[in-house]
Design an enzyme around this catalytic site. Structure first.
Site, short mmCIF file in Angstrom:
data_model
loop_
_atom_site.label_atom_id
_atom_site.label_comp_id
_atom_site.label_asym_id
_atom_site.label_seq_id
_atom_site.Cartn_x
_atom_site.Cartn_y
_atom_site.Cartn_z
N HIS A 1 22.92 120.42 104.35
CA HIS A 1 22.57 119.99 103.00
C HIS A 1 22.89 118.51 102.78
O HIS A 1 24.02 118.09 103.04
CB HIS A 1 23.39 120.84 102.02
CG HIS A 1 23.05 120.70 100.59
ND1 HIS A 1 24.01 120.67 99.61
CD2 HIS A 1 21.86 120.57 99.94
CE1 HIS A 1 23.44 120.57 98.43
NE2 HIS A 1 22.12 120.50 98.60
N HIS B 1 20.13 111.80 95.31
CA HIS B 1 20.09 113.07 94.60
C HIS B 1 19.90 112.87 93.10
O HIS B 1 18.99 113.42 92.49
CB HIS B 1 21.37 113.86 94.87
CG HIS B 1 21.40 115.18 94.17
ND1 HIS B 1 21.81 115.34 92.86
CD2 HIS B 1 21.04 116.43 94.60
CE1 HIS B 1 21.71 116.61 92.52
NE2 HIS B 1 21.25 117.30 93.55
O1 G3P Z 1 17.04 121.80 98.57
C1 G3P Z 1 18.04 122.68 98.22
C2 G3P Z 1 19.12 122.07 97.38
O2 G3P Z 1 19.39 120.77 97.81
C3 G3P Z 1 18.75 122.05 95.93
O3 G3P Z 1 19.79 121.61 95.09
O4 G3P Z 1 20.80 119.94 93.61
O5 G3P Z 1 21.58 120.15 95.95
O6 G3P Z 1 19.36 119.17 95.47
P1 G3P Z 1 20.40 120.15 95.04
MG MG Z 2 18.52 118.86 97.47
#
Ligand code: G3P
Ligand code: MG
Length: 254
Positions: free
Chosen positions: A19, A61
């Site tokens: 992630h 992000h």
């Molecule tokens: O793509 C999955 C995840 O990254 C979605 O949540 O807020 O971490 O971008 P976020």
């Molecule tokens: Mg994400």
């Protein structure tokens, strides 16, 4: 190759996806994070992409700069010349000070050179959802070149997936879901998605069954606890996005 053909063939993306590059162990959405994720054995990475004011796709992000960089204000209102000078690593730790925000082109270079897989989450600045998708699609067509496997494009925003479909229809799409809002399944079908990526708490056997019955892959974010990973693996999950790259070794927990 159509989206349907892709999903009916072998799924080309690893089950384990780091992630934002390497979760929380390095500054998110920087190449330093990708390198750290790779050092833990990860071969697939998720990242968040939006546009600068002059239309350059880059990794970030939040809509604003303060949390993860030395900048201030709305990122999408600033040109790439300014954004590319910011420190996107020092907030995390002094060993990362000076780490820049990468452009999507920088990340494409890294992924291509290493033979890795990429899940690009289109995270548009509010108000430019559709045009962000269109522009990311245009850039990916140029950057894609000889990639054997294209990136998987995902978004919480159907307008962004619609935009990317308009300019790069051949690149596979996935709808991100934090809730199962009314009409989500129709939207997945209208957008000809190949996968659905839900909050891990939403995913159960019935939902996986519904997706698989329609030829769709089932993925989840963000799984950091071993018990939850085991639950999802036991019901046949296709992809797990995790921050815990030091806890889950893709080679051991496939
Ligand atoms: O793509 C999955 C995840 O990254 C979605 O949540 O807020 O971490 O971008 P976020
Ligand atoms: Mg994400």
């Amino acid at each position: 190759m159509s989206a349907a053909t892709r999903v009916n063939g072998a799924w080309p993306y690893p089950r384990w996806v780091a992630h934002r590059g390497a979760g929380k162990l390095a500054p998110e959405n920087t190449l330093a994070a990708f390198r750290l994720g790779a050092s833990h054995g990860y071969r697939a990475f998720e990242c968040d992409v939006k546009l600068s004011a002059d239309g350059v796709p880059f990794l970030l992000h939040d809509a604003t700069l303060e949390r993860t960089s030395s900048g201030k204000g709305t990122a999408g209102e600033q040109d790439w010349a300014a954004l590319s000078q910011l420190d996107a690593g020092g907030w995390h730790g002094r060993q990362f000070a000076g780490e820049p925000m990468p452009s999507l082109a920088n990340v494409a270079c890294y992924i291509l050179r290493n033979g890795f897989r990429l899940n690009i989450e289109i995270k548009p600045t509010p108000g430019v959802e559709e045009s962000t998708g269109r522009t990311v699609g245009e850039h990916l067509r140029r950057l894609w070149g000889n990639w054997a496997v294209p990136p998987l494009l995902s978004s919480f925003r159907p307008e962004s997936l619609s935009g990317v479909r308009a300019t790069a229809p051949e690149i596979p799409r996935a709808l991100l879901l934090d809730t199962l809002w009314p009409g989500w399944f129709d939207t997945v079908q209208q957008l000809q998605c190949v996968a659905v990526v839900t909050n891990h708490r939403l995913m159960d056997e019935a939902l996986i069954g519904q997706l698989h019955d329609q030829g769709l892959r089932a993925m989840v974010y963000t799984v950091n606890e071993p018990e939850e990973a085991q639950r999802l693996l036991s019901i046949g999950i296709d992809g797990i996005i995790t921050d815990a790259v030091d806890r889950f070794s893709p080679a051991l927990v496939a």
